[in-house]
Design a protein around this motif. Structure first.
Motif, mmCIF file in Angstrom:
data_model
loop_
_atom_site.group_PDB
_atom_site.id
_atom_site.type_symbol
_atom_site.label_atom_id
_atom_site.label_comp_id
_atom_site.label_asym_id
_atom_site.label_seq_id
_atom_site.Cartn_x
_atom_site.Cartn_y
_atom_site.Cartn_z
ATOM 1 N N GLU A 181 -8.939 -1.064 -14.691
ATOM 2 C CA GLU A 181 -8.682 0.219 -14.023
ATOM 3 C C GLU A 181 -9.033 0.145 -12.540
ATOM 4 O OE1 GLU A 181 -10.987 3.101 -16.123
ATOM 5 O OE2 GLU A 181 -9.303 3.719 -17.358
ATOM 6 N N ALA A 182 -10.212 -0.391 -12.251
ATOM 7 C CA ALA A 182 -10.657 -0.475 -10.861
ATOM 8 C C ALA A 182 -9.753 -1.397 -10.048
ATOM 9 C CB ALA A 182 -12.099 -0.984 -10.814
ATOM 10 N N ALA A 183 -9.251 -2.466 -10.659
ATOM 11 C CA ALA A 183 -8.361 -3.383 -9.953
ATOM 12 C C ALA A 183 -7.035 -2.707 -9.614
ATOM 13 C CB ALA A 183 -8.120 -4.630 -10.796
ATOM 14 N N VAL A 184 -6.527 -1.863 -10.514
ATOM 15 C CA VAL A 184 -5.289 -1.119 -10.232
ATOM 16 C C VAL A 184 -5.499 -0.169 -9.059
ATOM 17 C CG1 VAL A 184 -3.666 0.583 -11.138
ATOM 18 C CG2 VAL A 184 -4.379 -1.330 -12.571
ATOM 19 N N VAL A 185 -6.642 0.503 -9.038
ATOM 20 C CA VAL A 185 -6.966 1.390 -7.914
ATOM 21 C C VAL A 185 -7.049 0.591 -6.616
ATOM 22 C CG1 VAL A 185 -8.729 2.902 -6.933
ATOM 23 C CG2 VAL A 185 -8.140 3.097 -9.354
ATOM 24 N N ALA A 186 -7.660 -0.602 -6.667
ATOM 25 C CA ALA A 186 -7.749 -1.452 -5.479
ATOM 26 C C ALA A 186 -6.373 -1.871 -4.995
ATOM 27 C CB ALA A 186 -8.604 -2.682 -5.792
ATOM 28 N N GLU A 187 -5.461 -2.168 -5.944
ATOM 29 C CA GLU A 187 -4.096 -2.519 -5.569
ATOM 30 C C GLU A 187 -3.411 -1.351 -4.852
ATOM 31 O OE1 GLU A 187 -2.061 -5.361 -6.065
ATOM 32 O OE2 GLU A 187 -4.023 -6.303 -6.329
ATOM 33 N N ARG A 188 -3.597 -0.143 -5.387
ATOM 34 C CA ARG A 188 -2.973 1.031 -4.780
ATOM 35 C C ARG A 188 -3.514 1.262 -3.375
ATOM 36 N NH1 ARG A 188 -5.024 5.883 -7.466
ATOM 37 N NH2 ARG A 188 -6.475 5.907 -5.731
ATOM 38 N N ARG A 189 -4.814 1.167 -3.205
ATOM 39 C CA ARG A 189 -5.409 1.391 -1.886
ATOM 40 C C ARG A 189 -4.943 0.343 -0.892
ATOM 41 N NH1 ARG A 189 -11.536 2.839 -4.031
ATOM 42 N NH2 ARG A 189 -11.084 5.004 -4.611
ATOM 43 N N ASN A 190 -4.830 -0.890 -1.348
ATOM 44 C CA ASN A 190 -4.351 -1.948 -0.453
ATOM 45 C C ASN A 190 -2.903 -1.675 -0.039
ATOM 46 O OD1 ASN A 190 -4.633 -4.851 0.635
ATOM 47 N ND2 ASN A 190 -2.785 -4.957 -0.611
ATOM 48 N N ARG A 191 -2.078 -1.282 -1.010
ATOM 49 C CA ARG A 191 -0.681 -0.976 -0.695
ATOM 50 C C ARG A 191 -0.589 0.183 0.282
ATOM 51 N NH1 ARG A 191 2.188 2.957 -2.684
ATOM 52 N NH2 ARG A 191 0.844 3.223 -4.529
ATOM 53 N N GLU A 192 -1.346 1.254 0.045
ATOM 54 C CA GLU A 192 -1.314 2.420 0.923
ATOM 55 C C GLU A 192 -1.805 2.076 2.321
ATOM 56 O OE1 GLU A 192 -3.661 5.178 -1.267
ATOM 57 O OE2 GLU A 192 -1.966 5.905 -2.477
ATOM 58 N N HIS A 193 -2.795 1.205 2.408
ATOM 59 C CA HIS A 193 -3.307 0.777 3.715
ATOM 60 C C HIS A 193 -2.216 0.104 4.533
ATOM 61 C CE1 HIS A 193 -5.846 -1.143 6.751
ATOM 62 N NE2 HIS A 193 -5.236 -2.284 6.445
ATOM 63 N N TRP A 194 -1.496 -0.845 3.892
ATOM 64 C CA TRP A 194 -0.479 -1.576 4.641
ATOM 65 C C TRP A 194 0.752 -0.727 4.905
ATOM 66 C CZ3 TRP A 194 -1.730 -5.437 7.394
ATOM 67 C CH2 TRP A 194 -2.805 -6.241 7.015
ATOM 68 N N GLU A 195 1.048 0.217 4.035
ATOM 69 C CA GLU A 195 2.157 1.139 4.299
ATOM 70 C C GLU A 195 1.837 2.007 5.514
ATOM 71 O OE1 GLU A 195 2.671 3.257 0.676
ATOM 72 O OE2 GLU A 195 3.924 1.705 -0.245
ATOM 73 N N ALA A 196 0.598 2.483 5.599
ATOM 74 C CA ALA A 196 0.190 3.291 6.755
ATOM 75 C C ALA A 196 0.220 2.455 8.029
ATOM 76 C CB ALA A 196 -1.213 3.851 6.523
ATOM 77 N N TRP A 197 -0.213 1.199 7.931
ATOM 78 C CA TRP A 197 -0.210 0.310 9.096
ATOM 79 C C TRP A 197 1.212 0.088 9.596
ATOM 80 C CZ3 TRP A 197 1.951 -4.480 10.114
ATOM 81 C CH2 TRP A 197 1.474 -5.146 11.247
ATOM 82 N N ARG A 198 2.165 -0.141 8.677
ATOM 83 C CA ARG A 198 3.563 -0.353 9.074
ATOM 84 C C ARG A 198 4.154 0.897 9.719
ATOM 85 N NH1 ARG A 198 3.672 -3.558 4.310
ATOM 86 N NH2 ARG A 198 4.302 -1.760 3.042
ATOM 87 N N ARG A 199 3.809 2.068 9.170
ATOM 88 C CA ARG A 199 4.319 3.310 9.766
ATOM 89 C C ARG A 199 3.802 3.479 11.190
ATOM 90 N NH1 ARG A 199 3.322 5.384 4.499
ATOM 91 N NH2 ARG A 199 1.303 6.212 5.192
ATOM 92 N N GLU A 200 2.546 3.155 11.411
ATOM 93 C CA GLU A 200 1.968 3.270 12.753
ATOM 94 C C GLU A 200 2.663 2.324 13.729
ATOM 95 O OE1 GLU A 200 -2.172 2.562 12.373
ATOM 96 O OE2 GLU A 200 -2.584 4.433 11.286
#
Length: 206
Positions: A181-200
């Motif tokens: 469960e925690a690893a799935v959450v970590a995957e989501r946070r990592n994906r959201e981080h890089w999506e935000a970085w690309r948008r910026e």
């Protein structure tokens, strides 16, 4: 639709998930892996080769097949009962087993530990030709199970659980489920981080 893992509860610290002594009413994924193993062959070191399932996420000898599948079945059912999905998928070069929530996926597998030992050439080996005078390395099944989570975006998670002298893998299933469960959450946070970085970056380039 995004499936969110259940939030950790105070009782999750002592999450206990029983592993049955017999495999009854297996999850469809477990049943598919079982059929592939039973219809497969055995390689040179005793590992079962699943029929039509290259890179099977269960890699064990015949002696540990029952244990491995019962543990895996308990993990799959517990993970799904807590809000995630589990998928068995055929990839480019192997099959994979993953816990999934929306776009985020965490592969995991169970395997038997293998050791290695040197074997000196016998007279028969030497007389048959093509055998080096140096000792050969032979691999052998150790009779111990290991479950691993693959490629999580977090260095703080436990990724491996194994049989030890004090505790068998069956007693660690609760911890495995929480870590998945925690690893799935970590995957989501990592994906959201890089999506935000690309948008910026895109905004800056306009």
């Amino acid at each position: 639709v995004t499936i969110e893992p259940q939030p950790r509860r105070s009782t999750d610290v002592d999450l206990e998930i029983p592993v049955p002594k017999r495999l009854t009413q297996p999850h469809p994924i477990t049943a598919k892996i079982l059929a592939a193993l039973e219809n497969g062959s055995v390689n040179y070191d005793g590992q079962l080769l699943a029929d039509g399932m290259r890179g099977c996420p269960v890699r064990v000898s015949k002696d540990l097949k029952s244990r491995a599948l019962r543990i895996l079945d308990a993990v799959i059912k517990a993970v799904e009962s807590r809000g995630l999905k589990v998928l068995l998928e055929k990839g480019y070069d192997r099959w994979s087993l993953s816990a999934v929530a929306g776009q985020d996926k965490v592969p995991f597998h169970i395997r038997e530990k293998y050791g290695q030992k040197k074997r000196e050439a016998t007279k028969e080996d030497m007389s048959s030709g093509g055998y080096s005078s140096y000792p050969r390395v032979e691999y052998f099944a150790k009779g111990e199970l290991l479950l691993e989570i693959e490629r999580p975006h977090s260095s703080n998670l436990q990724l491996r659980w194994a049989d030890t002298k004090r505790q068998q893998l069956e007693e660690k299933v609760g911890g495995v489920v929480l870590a998945i469960e925690a690893a799935v959450v970590a995957e989501r946070r990592n994906r959201e981080h890089w999506e935000a970085w690309r948008r910026e970056r895109e905004e800056e380039q306009r």
